[in-house]
Scaffold this motif. Structure first.
Motif, PDB file in Angstrom:
ATOM      1  N   PRO A 107       1.932  10.291   0.899  1.00 50.27           N
ATOM      2  CA  PRO A 107       1.970   8.927   1.443  1.00 50.27           C
ATOM      3  C   PRO A 107       2.053   7.873   0.336  1.00 50.27           C
ATOM      4  CG  PRO A 107      -0.184   9.950   1.849  1.00 50.27           C
ATOM      5  CD  PRO A 107       0.708  11.013   1.281  1.00 50.27           C
ATOM      6  N   ASP A 108       1.499   8.180  -0.846  1.00 56.72           N
ATOM      7  CA  ASP A 108       1.522   7.181  -1.925  1.00 56.72           C
ATOM      8  C   ASP A 108       2.946   6.803  -2.327  1.00 56.72           C
ATOM      9  OD1 ASP A 108      -1.188   6.735  -2.240  1.00 56.72           O
ATOM     10  OD2 ASP A 108      -1.423   8.552  -3.449  1.00 56.72           O
ATOM     11  N   LEU A 112       4.416   4.057   0.474  1.00 58.89           N
ATOM     12  CA  LEU A 112       3.856   2.736   0.739  1.00 58.89           C
ATOM     13  C   LEU A 112       4.275   1.803  -0.388  1.00 58.89           C
ATOM     14  CD1 LEU A 112       0.321   3.805   2.014  1.00 58.89           C
ATOM     15  CD2 LEU A 112       2.425   3.509   3.303  1.00 58.89           C
ATOM     16  N   VAL A 164      -1.352  -3.481   4.458  1.00 58.76           N
ATOM     17  CA  VAL A 164      -0.876  -2.501   5.441  1.00 58.76           C
ATOM     18  C   VAL A 164       0.215  -3.070   6.354  1.00 58.76           C
ATOM     19  CG1 VAL A 164      -1.605  -1.264   7.535  1.00 58.76           C
ATOM     20  CG2 VAL A 164      -2.905  -0.987   5.412  1.00 58.76           C
ATOM     21  N   ASP A 175       3.542  -3.504   4.825  1.00 59.96           N
ATOM     22  CA  ASP A 175       4.195  -2.222   4.609  1.00 59.96           C
ATOM     23  C   ASP A 175       4.934  -1.759   5.854  1.00 59.96           C
ATOM     24  OD1 ASP A 175       4.524   0.546   3.552  1.00 59.96           O
ATOM     25  OD2 ASP A 175       3.346  -0.447   2.004  1.00 59.96           O
ATOM     26  N   PRO A 228      -3.492  -0.763   1.183  1.00 62.15           N
ATOM     27  CA  PRO A 228      -3.339   0.686   1.380  1.00 62.15           C
ATOM     28  C   PRO A 228      -4.158   1.530   0.400  1.00 62.15           C
ATOM     29  CG  PRO A 228      -1.201  -0.395   1.510  1.00 62.15           C
ATOM     30  CD  PRO A 228      -2.193  -1.450   1.103  1.00 62.15           C
ATOM     31  N   HIS A 229      -4.357   1.022  -0.837  1.00 63.85           N
ATOM     32  CA  HIS A 229      -5.050   1.906  -1.797  1.00 63.85           C
ATOM     33  C   HIS A 229      -6.529   2.102  -1.482  1.00 63.85           C
ATOM     34  CE1 HIS A 229      -5.305  -2.041  -3.884  1.00 63.85           C
ATOM     35  NE2 HIS A 229      -6.527  -1.612  -4.132  1.00 63.85           N
ATOM     36  N   LYS A 270      -3.406   6.671   4.978  1.00 61.49           N
ATOM     37  CA  LYS A 270      -2.155   6.209   4.350  1.00 61.49           C
ATOM     38  C   LYS A 270      -0.954   6.857   5.031  1.00 61.49           C
ATOM     39  CE  LYS A 270      -3.924   5.727  -0.311  1.00 61.49           C
ATOM     40  NZ  LYS A 270      -3.916   6.361  -1.624  1.00 61.49           N
TER      41      LYS A 270
END
Ligand code: ADP
Length: 279
Positions: free
Chosen positions: A94-95, A98, A103, A106, A142-143, A150
Protein backbone atom coordinates in the motif's frame (compact mmCIF):
# COMPACT_ATOMS: atom_id res chain seq x y z
CA UNK A 1 -22.67 -13.46 -19.94
CA UNK A 2 -20.58 -10.83 -21.71
CA UNK A 3 -16.77 -10.79 -21.45
CA UNK A 4 -15.12 -7.82 -19.81
CA UNK A 5 -11.63 -9.08 -20.72
CA UNK A 6 -10.58 -11.25 -23.62
CA UNK A 7 -6.98 -12.40 -23.96
CA UNK A 8 -5.86 -13.97 -27.22
CA UNK A 9 -2.54 -15.75 -27.48
CA UNK A 10 -0.76 -13.35 -25.13
CA UNK A 11 3.01 -13.51 -25.18
CA UNK A 12 4.99 -11.09 -23.04
CA UNK A 13 8.74 -10.68 -23.03
CA UNK A 14 10.85 -8.56 -20.71
CA UNK A 15 14.19 -7.20 -21.87
CA UNK A 16 16.65 -8.65 -19.41
CA UNK A 17 19.72 -6.54 -20.15
CA UNK A 18 21.26 -4.16 -22.63
CA UNK A 19 22.43 -7.09 -24.79
CA UNK A 20 18.79 -7.59 -25.65
CA UNK A 21 18.37 -10.94 -23.92
CA UNK A 22 14.74 -11.55 -23.09
CA UNK A 23 12.66 -13.32 -20.44
CA UNK A 24 9.44 -14.76 -21.78
CA UNK A 25 7.10 -14.30 -18.82
CA UNK A 26 3.89 -15.26 -20.68
CA UNK A 27 4.04 -17.90 -23.38
CA UNK A 28 0.68 -17.82 -25.12
CA UNK A 29 -2.21 -17.23 -22.73
CA UNK A 30 -5.85 -17.40 -23.85
CA UNK A 31 -8.53 -16.35 -21.36
CA UNK A 32 -11.98 -14.84 -21.22
CA UNK A 33 -13.19 -13.09 -18.08
CA UNK A 34 -16.95 -12.68 -17.71
CA UNK A 35 -18.52 -9.50 -16.38
CA UNK A 36 -19.33 -9.77 -12.68
CA UNK A 37 -17.22 -12.90 -12.12
CA UNK A 38 -14.67 -13.51 -9.33
CA UNK A 39 -11.50 -15.18 -10.59
CA UNK A 40 -8.53 -16.17 -8.43
CA UNK A 41 -5.12 -16.60 -10.06
CA UNK A 42 -2.52 -18.66 -8.24
CA UNK A 43 0.92 -19.94 -9.11
CA UNK A 44 4.50 -20.09 -7.83
CA UNK A 45 6.71 -16.99 -7.81
CA UNK A 46 7.81 -16.23 -11.34
CA UNK A 47 4.92 -18.09 -13.00
CA UNK A 48 3.76 -14.88 -14.71
CA UNK A 49 0.82 -13.75 -12.53
CA UNK A 50 1.90 -10.12 -12.08
CA UNK A 51 2.87 -9.81 -15.72
CA UNK A 52 -0.58 -11.08 -16.66
CA UNK A 53 -2.25 -8.64 -14.24
CA UNK A 54 -0.37 -5.66 -15.66
CA UNK A 55 -1.38 -6.67 -19.18
CA UNK A 56 -5.03 -6.51 -18.15
CA UNK A 57 -5.19 -2.73 -17.86
CA UNK A 58 -2.52 -1.66 -20.27
CA UNK A 59 0.29 -1.12 -17.75
CA UNK A 60 2.18 -3.60 -19.91
CA UNK A 61 1.39 -4.17 -23.58
CA UNK A 62 1.56 -7.58 -25.30
CA UNK A 63 4.71 -8.58 -27.16
CA UNK A 64 2.41 -10.82 -29.23
CA UNK A 65 -1.32 -11.43 -29.12
CA UNK A 66 -4.13 -9.10 -28.04
CA UNK A 67 -5.83 -8.09 -24.80
CA UNK A 68 -9.30 -6.54 -25.07
CA UNK A 69 -10.84 -4.66 -22.15
CA UNK A 70 -14.53 -3.95 -22.74
CA UNK A 71 -13.80 -4.43 -26.42
CA UNK A 72 -10.86 -1.98 -26.51
CA UNK A 73 -7.48 -3.32 -27.61
CA UNK A 74 -5.00 -2.30 -24.87
CA UNK A 75 -2.58 -1.26 -27.61
CA UNK A 76 -5.06 1.34 -28.84
CA UNK A 77 -3.60 4.46 -27.27
CA UNK A 78 -6.79 6.50 -27.89
CA UNK A 79 -8.61 4.37 -25.33
CA UNK A 80 -5.96 4.13 -22.65
CA UNK A 81 -8.13 6.07 -20.15
CA UNK A 82 -11.23 4.01 -20.93
CA UNK A 83 -9.16 0.92 -20.22
CA UNK A 84 -7.57 2.25 -17.00
CA UNK A 85 -10.98 3.38 -15.77
CA UNK A 86 -12.64 0.06 -16.57
CA UNK A 87 -9.95 -2.08 -14.95
CA UNK A 88 -8.41 -0.67 -11.76
CA UNK A 89 -5.44 -2.24 -10.02
CA UNK A 90 -4.54 -2.73 -6.37
CA UNK A 91 -0.97 -3.80 -5.64
CA UNK A 92 0.75 -5.65 -2.84
CA UNK A 93 2.42 -2.74 -1.07
CA UNK A 94 0.00 0.00 0.00
CA UNK A 95 2.90 2.40 0.64
CA UNK A 96 3.66 2.47 -3.08
CA UNK A 97 0.07 3.38 -3.94
CA UNK A 98 -0.59 6.28 -1.60
CA UNK A 99 0.54 9.63 -2.97
CA UNK A 100 -1.03 12.34 -0.77
CA UNK A 101 -0.54 13.56 2.80
CA UNK A 102 -4.24 13.22 3.66
CA UNK A 103 -6.42 10.16 3.18
CA UNK A 104 -9.30 11.93 1.38
CA UNK A 105 -6.90 13.66 -1.05
CA UNK A 106 -5.42 10.32 -1.87
CA UNK A 107 -8.78 8.80 -2.69
CA UNK A 108 -9.63 11.88 -4.80
CA UNK A 109 -6.45 11.57 -6.86
CA UNK A 110 -7.80 9.07 -9.42
CA UNK A 111 -11.16 10.78 -10.06
CA UNK A 112 -9.34 14.16 -10.33
CA UNK A 113 -7.20 12.72 -13.10
CA UNK A 114 -10.37 11.64 -14.87
CA UNK A 115 -11.49 15.28 -14.88
CA UNK A 116 -14.58 14.71 -12.75
CA UNK A 117 -16.48 17.65 -11.16
CA UNK A 118 -15.37 18.55 -7.57
CA UNK A 119 -18.87 17.97 -6.14
CA UNK A 120 -19.04 14.48 -7.68
CA UNK A 121 -15.48 13.76 -6.51
CA UNK A 122 -16.47 14.62 -2.93
CA UNK A 123 -19.46 12.27 -3.15
CA UNK A 124 -17.35 9.45 -4.57
CA UNK A 125 -14.57 9.90 -1.99
CA UNK A 126 -17.04 9.76 0.91
CA UNK A 127 -18.82 6.71 -0.51
CA UNK A 128 -15.57 4.87 -1.33
CA UNK A 129 -14.13 5.48 2.14
CA UNK A 130 -17.39 4.26 3.68
CA UNK A 131 -17.30 1.15 1.45
CA UNK A 132 -13.89 0.20 2.91
CA UNK A 133 -14.85 1.21 6.48
CA UNK A 134 -12.37 4.07 6.57
CA UNK A 135 -14.82 7.02 6.70
CA UNK A 136 -13.61 8.17 10.11
CA UNK A 137 -10.01 8.42 8.87
CA UNK A 138 -10.61 10.75 5.96
CA UNK A 139 -8.71 13.73 7.44
CA UNK A 140 -5.82 11.59 8.72
CA UNK A 141 -2.33 11.23 7.27
CA UNK A 142 -1.84 7.80 5.65
CA UNK A 143 1.48 7.20 7.42
CA UNK A 144 -0.33 6.95 10.78
CA UNK A 145 -2.43 4.04 9.52
CA UNK A 146 -1.74 0.31 9.81
CA UNK A 147 -0.83 -1.69 6.71
CA UNK A 148 -4.37 -3.03 6.42
CA UNK A 149 -5.88 0.44 6.78
CA UNK A 150 -3.53 1.83 4.13
CA UNK A 151 -4.50 -0.97 1.79
CA UNK A 152 -8.17 -0.14 2.38
CA UNK A 153 -7.45 3.50 1.44
CA UNK A 154 -5.67 2.29 -1.72
CA UNK A 155 -8.76 0.21 -2.58
CA UNK A 156 -11.00 3.25 -1.94
CA UNK A 157 -8.85 5.21 -4.42
CA UNK A 158 -9.61 2.61 -7.08
CA UNK A 159 -13.29 2.27 -6.13
CA UNK A 160 -13.71 6.08 -6.43
CA UNK A 161 -12.90 5.75 -10.14
CA UNK A 162 -15.96 3.47 -10.48
CA UNK A 163 -14.17 0.67 -12.28
CA UNK A 164 -16.15 -2.28 -13.63
CA UNK A 165 -13.30 -4.61 -12.79
CA UNK A 166 -10.62 -4.55 -10.08
CA UNK A 167 -7.43 -6.57 -10.36
CA UNK A 168 -5.90 -7.25 -6.95
CA UNK A 169 -2.25 -8.33 -7.16
CA UNK A 170 -1.53 -10.11 -3.85
CA UNK A 171 -3.31 -7.38 -1.87
CA UNK A 172 -2.96 -9.16 1.48
CA UNK A 173 0.61 -10.45 1.17
CA UNK A 174 2.05 -7.80 3.50
CA UNK A 175 -0.77 -7.81 6.05
CA UNK A 176 -1.37 -9.57 9.36
CA UNK A 177 -4.28 -12.08 9.61
CA UNK A 178 -6.71 -9.40 10.83
CA UNK A 179 -5.80 -7.04 7.99
CA UNK A 180 -6.08 -9.93 5.51
CA UNK A 181 -9.56 -10.82 6.71
CA UNK A 182 -10.75 -7.22 6.41
CA UNK A 183 -9.43 -6.89 2.87
CA UNK A 184 -11.02 -10.19 1.83
CA UNK A 185 -14.38 -9.08 3.31
CA UNK A 186 -14.16 -5.89 1.23
CA UNK A 187 -13.29 -7.85 -1.91
CA UNK A 188 -16.31 -10.12 -1.33
CA UNK A 189 -18.51 -7.06 -0.81
CA UNK A 190 -17.28 -5.34 -4.00
CA UNK A 191 -17.93 -8.54 -5.93
CA UNK A 192 -21.44 -8.83 -4.50
CA UNK A 193 -22.09 -5.26 -5.72
CA UNK A 194 -21.34 -6.41 -9.27
CA UNK A 195 -17.66 -5.53 -9.69
CA UNK A 196 -15.63 -8.09 -11.65
CA UNK A 197 -12.83 -9.28 -9.36
CA UNK A 198 -9.51 -10.77 -10.39
CA UNK A 199 -7.51 -11.76 -7.33
CA UNK A 200 -3.90 -12.87 -7.52
CA UNK A 201 -3.02 -14.62 -4.30
CA UNK A 202 -0.78 -17.28 -2.84
CA UNK A 203 -3.25 -18.03 -0.04
CA UNK A 204 -5.36 -21.03 -1.05
CA UNK A 205 -7.96 -20.05 1.53
CA UNK A 206 -8.51 -16.83 -0.43
CA UNK A 207 -8.65 -18.61 -3.77
CA UNK A 208 -11.50 -20.92 -2.69
CA UNK A 209 -13.79 -17.90 -2.28
CA UNK A 210 -13.65 -17.23 -6.03
CA UNK A 211 -16.03 -18.78 -8.56
CA UNK A 212 -13.13 -19.60 -10.87
CA UNK A 213 -9.52 -20.56 -10.17
CA UNK A 214 -6.68 -20.27 -12.68
CA UNK A 215 -3.33 -21.87 -11.90
CA UNK A 216 -0.36 -20.38 -13.75
CA UNK A 217 2.85 -22.31 -14.30
CA UNK A 218 5.91 -21.07 -16.21
CA UNK A 219 3.98 -18.53 -18.27
CA UNK A 220 1.12 -20.91 -19.14
CA UNK A 221 -2.35 -21.59 -17.76
CA UNK A 222 -1.99 -25.01 -16.11
CA UNK A 223 -5.53 -25.38 -14.76
CA UNK A 224 -8.68 -23.29 -15.12
CA UNK A 225 -12.15 -23.99 -13.77
CA UNK A 226 -14.47 -23.93 -10.79
CA UNK A 227 -12.46 -24.20 -7.55
CA UNK A 228 -13.83 -27.64 -6.60
CA UNK A 229 -12.87 -29.06 -10.01
CA UNK A 230 -9.43 -27.43 -10.09
CA UNK A 231 -8.52 -28.63 -6.60
CA UNK A 232 -9.50 -32.20 -7.47
CA UNK A 233 -6.26 -32.22 -9.51
CA UNK A 234 -4.26 -32.53 -6.31
CA UNK A 235 -1.41 -34.53 -7.85
CA UNK A 236 -0.87 -32.10 -10.72
CA UNK A 237 -1.03 -29.13 -8.35
CA UNK A 238 1.51 -30.71 -6.00
CA UNK A 239 3.76 -31.56 -8.95
CA UNK A 240 4.27 -27.82 -9.53
CA UNK A 241 5.03 -27.32 -5.82
CA UNK A 242 1.74 -25.74 -4.87
CA UNK A 243 -0.53 -26.81 -2.02
CA UNK A 244 -4.22 -27.49 -2.16
CA UNK A 245 -6.54 -25.74 0.33
CA UNK A 246 -6.59 -27.12 3.87
CA UNK A 247 -10.23 -28.27 3.64
CA UNK A 248 -9.41 -30.24 0.46
CA UNK A 249 -6.59 -31.98 2.36
CA UNK A 250 -8.83 -32.70 5.36
CA UNK A 251 -11.61 -33.96 3.06
CA UNK A 252 -9.18 -36.44 1.45
CA UNK A 253 -7.99 -37.66 4.88
CA UNK A 254 -11.57 -38.15 6.08
CA UNK A 255 -12.49 -40.04 2.89
CA UNK A 256 -9.48 -42.33 3.45
CA UNK A 257 -11.00 -43.16 6.86
CA UNK A 258 -14.35 -43.99 5.31
CA UNK A 259 -16.19 -40.70 5.93
CA UNK A 260 -17.77 -39.73 2.66
CA UNK A 261 -16.94 -36.03 2.43
CA UNK A 262 -18.18 -34.71 -0.93
CA UNK A 263 -15.42 -33.44 -3.26
CA UNK A 264 -17.05 -30.03 -3.56
CA UNK A 265 -16.34 -29.17 0.07
CA UNK A 266 -13.44 -26.74 -0.08
CA UNK A 267 -14.15 -23.93 2.38
CA UNK A 268 -14.21 -23.96 6.18
CA UNK A 269 -17.90 -23.04 6.24
CA UNK A 270 -18.81 -25.94 3.94
CA UNK A 271 -16.76 -28.35 6.06
CA UNK A 272 -18.35 -27.15 9.31
CA UNK A 273 -21.84 -27.52 7.80
CA UNK A 274 -21.01 -31.02 6.57
CA UNK A 275 -19.60 -32.17 9.91
CA UNK A 276 -22.54 -30.71 11.87
CA UNK A 277 -24.99 -32.65 9.69
CA UNK A 278 -22.94 -35.85 9.64
CA UNK A 279 -24.58 -38.85 11.27
P1 ADP B 1 4.75 -13.85 -10.54
O1 ADP B 1 3.88 -12.65 -10.38
O2 ADP B 1 4.00 -15.11 -10.79
O3 ADP B 1 5.75 -13.99 -9.41
P2 ADP B 1 6.06 -12.35 -12.65
O4 ADP B 1 5.03 -12.00 -13.64
O5 ADP B 1 6.48 -11.29 -11.66
O6 ADP B 1 5.63 -13.67 -11.89
O7 ADP B 1 7.38 -12.84 -13.40
C1 ADP B 1 7.39 -13.74 -14.48
C2 ADP B 1 8.80 -13.86 -15.04
O8 ADP B 1 9.20 -12.60 -15.58
C3 ADP B 1 9.86 -14.22 -14.01
O9 ADP B 1 10.81 -15.05 -14.62
C4 ADP B 1 10.46 -12.91 -13.63
O10 ADP B 1 11.80 -13.06 -13.22
C5 ADP B 1 10.40 -12.14 -14.94
N1 ADP B 1 10.25 -10.69 -14.72
C6 ADP B 1 9.27 -10.07 -14.01
N2 ADP B 1 9.46 -8.73 -14.04
C7 ADP B 1 10.57 -8.51 -14.79
C8 ADP B 1 11.26 -7.31 -15.21
N3 ADP B 1 10.84 -6.10 -14.86
N4 ADP B 1 12.36 -7.49 -15.98
C9 ADP B 1 12.79 -8.71 -16.36
N5 ADP B 1 12.17 -9.86 -16.01
C10 ADP B 1 11.08 -9.77 -15.24
Amino acid sequence: MENIITIENLVFQYLRDEDGDTVQALKGVNLEIKKGSFTAIIGKNGSGKSTLAKNLNGLLLPTEGVVYVNGYDTKDYDHVWDIRQTAGMVFQNPDNQLVSAIVEDDVAFGPENLGIEPEEIRRRVNKALKDVNMGQFKKKAPHFLSGGQKQRVAIAGVVAMKPECIIFDEPTAMLDPKGRKEIMAIIDELHSEGITVILITHFMEEAVRADRVIIMHEGHVLLDGEPENVFEEEELIRSVNLDVPLMVQIGAKLRAKGINVPLNIITEEEMVDFICQYK
